[in-house]
Structures are given as structure tokens and as C-alpha cells.
Design a protein around this motif. Sequence first.
Motif, PDB file in Angstrom:
ATOM      1  N   VAL A 198       0.773  -1.025   0.434  1.00  0.00           N
ATOM      2  CA  VAL A 198      -0.468  -0.193   0.241  1.00  0.00           C
ATOM      3  C   VAL A 198       0.904   1.103   0.371  1.00  0.00           C
ATOM      4  O   VAL A 198       2.158   1.418   0.874  1.00  0.00           O
ATOM      5  N   LEU A 199       0.758   2.001  -0.577  1.00  0.00           N
ATOM      6  CA  LEU A 199       1.491   3.436  -1.430  1.00  0.00           C
ATOM      7  C   LEU A 199       0.686   4.597  -0.726  1.00  0.00           C
ATOM      8  O   LEU A 199      -0.392   4.427  -1.225  1.00  0.00           O
ATOM      9  N   VAL A 200       1.364   5.357  -0.184  1.00  0.00           N
ATOM     10  CA  VAL A 200       0.461   6.102   0.751  1.00  0.00           C
ATOM     11  C   VAL A 200       1.365   7.582   0.883  1.00  0.00           C
ATOM     12  O   VAL A 200       2.637   7.808   1.498  1.00  0.00           O
ATOM     13  N   ARG A 201       0.848   8.086  -0.295  1.00  0.00           N
ATOM     14  CA  ARG A 201       1.686   9.404  -0.114  1.00  0.00           C
ATOM     15  C   ARG A 201       1.098  10.769   0.123  1.00  0.00           C
ATOM     16  O   ARG A 201       0.475  11.180  -0.508  1.00  0.00           O
ATOM     17  N   ASN A 202       1.729  11.515   1.345  1.00  0.00           N
ATOM     18  CA  ASN A 202       1.137  12.611   1.379  1.00  0.00           C
ATOM     19  C   ASN A 202       2.277  13.153   1.439  1.00  0.00           C
ATOM     20  O   ASN A 202       3.238  14.011   0.296  1.00  0.00           O
ATOM     21  N   PRO A 203       1.473  14.982   1.615  1.00  0.00           N
ATOM     22  CA  PRO A 203       2.434  16.294   0.457  1.00  0.00           C
ATOM     23  C   PRO A 203       3.959  15.746   1.092  1.00  0.00           C
ATOM     24  O   PRO A 203       4.748  16.602  -0.046  1.00  0.00           O
ATOM     25  N   LEU A 204       4.581  15.049   2.232  1.00  0.00           N
ATOM     26  CA  LEU A 204       5.980  15.721   2.278  1.00  0.00           C
ATOM     27  C   LEU A 204       6.678  14.675   2.371  1.00  0.00           C
ATOM     28  O   LEU A 204       7.989  15.099   2.047  1.00  0.00           O
ATOM     29  N   ALA A 205       6.293  13.332   2.776  1.00  0.00           N
ATOM     30  CA  ALA A 205       6.724  11.869   2.680  1.00  0.00           C
ATOM     31  C   ALA A 205       5.695  10.759   1.374  1.00  0.00           C
ATOM     32  O   ALA A 205       3.947  10.606   2.116  1.00  0.00           O
ATOM     33  N   THR A 206       5.791  10.005   1.504  1.00  0.00           N
ATOM     34  CA  THR A 206       5.171   8.705   1.010  1.00  0.00           C
ATOM     35  C   THR A 206       6.443   7.676   1.776  1.00  0.00           C
ATOM     36  O   THR A 206       6.885   7.198   1.201  1.00  0.00           O
ATOM     37  N   TRP A 207       5.003   6.587   1.773  1.00  0.00           N
ATOM     38  CA  TRP A 207       5.834   6.148   2.623  1.00  0.00           C
ATOM     39  C   TRP A 207       4.958   4.379   1.298  1.00  0.00           C
ATOM     40  O   TRP A 207       4.422   4.153   0.748  1.00  0.00           O
ATOM     41  N   HIS A 208       6.060   3.463   1.529  1.00  0.00           N
ATOM     42  CA  HIS A 208       5.061   1.846   0.766  1.00  0.00           C
ATOM     43  C   HIS A 208       5.107   1.379   2.039  1.00  0.00           C
ATOM     44  O   HIS A 208       5.969   0.459   2.917  1.00  0.00           O
ATOM     45  N   THR A 221      11.595  -1.983   9.619  1.00  0.00           N
ATOM     46  CA  THR A 221      12.532  -2.069   8.405  1.00  0.00           C
ATOM     47  C   THR A 221      11.885  -2.031   7.130  1.00  0.00           C
ATOM     48  O   THR A 221      12.536  -1.337   6.072  1.00  0.00           O
ATOM     49  N   SER A 222      10.802  -3.135   7.125  1.00  0.00           N
ATOM     50  CA  SER A 222      10.147  -3.245   5.772  1.00  0.00           C
ATOM     51  C   SER A 222       8.896  -2.050   5.219  1.00  0.00           C
ATOM     52  O   SER A 222       8.966  -2.448   4.671  1.00  0.00           O
ATOM     53  N   VAL A 223       8.935  -0.794   6.765  1.00  0.00           N
ATOM     54  CA  VAL A 223       8.179  -0.114   6.012  1.00  0.00           C
ATOM     55  C   VAL A 223       9.043   1.028   5.194  1.00  0.00           C
ATOM     56  O   VAL A 223      10.372   1.512   6.331  1.00  0.00           O
TER      57      VAL A 223
END
Length: 201
Positions: free
Chosen positions: A70-80, A174-176
Motif C-alpha cells: 500500500v503506497l501512501v503519498r502525503n504532502p512531504l513524504a511517501t510511505w511504502h 525496516t520493511s516499511v
Amino acid sequence: MRFQPASFRPAFGRVLTIVMALIALGALAGFVVAGDLIGLLRSGWWLLLLAAVTWALYWMPVVDVLEHEVLVRNPLATWHVPWPAIERIDTKWALTLYTPRGKIEAWAAPSSGRFTVFTVGPDDTRVSETARLAGSIRPGDTLSSESGAAANQIRRHWEQLRDDGLLDASVDATSVRRDWNVRTIAVLSVLVALGLLGFAF
């Protein structure tokens, strides 16, 4: 059943971004038509910054439900976030994924207000089993809400992976992965610097 990727971003954010961009463009054109170069240099950067901030806050954020993460792209950072790293999914304030690295809130999927319950129809409550663990669902879990639609898609695939025994892989923090949105940060920083510099004119 074949997995179908999905993307979630609020339509209102796109409308607001376009409106703010048109306002900024109109104001900039006003300086040009009036021949006010000093005004353009002093205020033009702030108008561009306003449009850029609106774009970063309301257009760019997205939740992508992909086959392997699940990719969560927020204004300053993108989380995988890989599927085995998802421990819990919540929608109290916004779509929130709980992971070994902590909770990740999705800017693109805010929760609905408390008055949502007055407009909920039967189709809005056809949610996944894990959304009903307490016997009822929150307003943020309804399918007509931005958080609920994204959460339901994520929960259903997560439940399928769980039932197939594919979530047993060991995961740690570390997987996130978090990737800073360097270009966005750089553009906003440059516009702020130019806006401050414009005061010198």
C-alpha cells in the motif's frame, strides 16, 4: 480472484487546487496588465507559493492499493507499506495504517464527520469483516466516505492474504519505507526564499 489495483484521492482537492491556481494566475496577470513590475516581484512569489501549497496538500496526496504494498503519498513524504507489515487499519480521523514502524495517516483519505450517519444508505455499510469487529462501524468506515472506501479496499485484500496464509512473513520496522518528497520540499522552500527576497524590492 484476480487483484485489482485501486487509487484513492479526494475529488474536492482537485477542484480546490484548480480554483486556487486560477486565482493565482489571475492575480499575476493583473500585475502584468497593470505594468506593476515591483508588485509582481514582491507578491508574485507568494501567489505561486499559495498555488503550490494547495497542490501539495490537496492534489498530490494519494493512496494506491497495489498488489505487493500500500503506497501512501502525503504532502512531504511517501510511505511504502508491504501487506505483512499492516497490523491494524483505523479510520477514526483518517485512514490510518498501524505498522511495526508506527502509525501512518493518509492525507488523501480523511474520515467523514459525525453527521455522515444521517446520510448512510444500505450500500454504505457493506464493509469487510474486520471493520465490524466491535459489532458496528464508524462513520469513517462507510463506503461513501473517503477513508472508508480506501480502508475497505485494503481490508478486503488483507483478509484474503491472511486467509491464504500469505501474511506470515516476518516483518520489522525496516520493511516499511519512507521516501521524502524532495522535489516538493525543494519547490516550496525556493518559493518561500524568493518571496522573502521579494520584500527587498
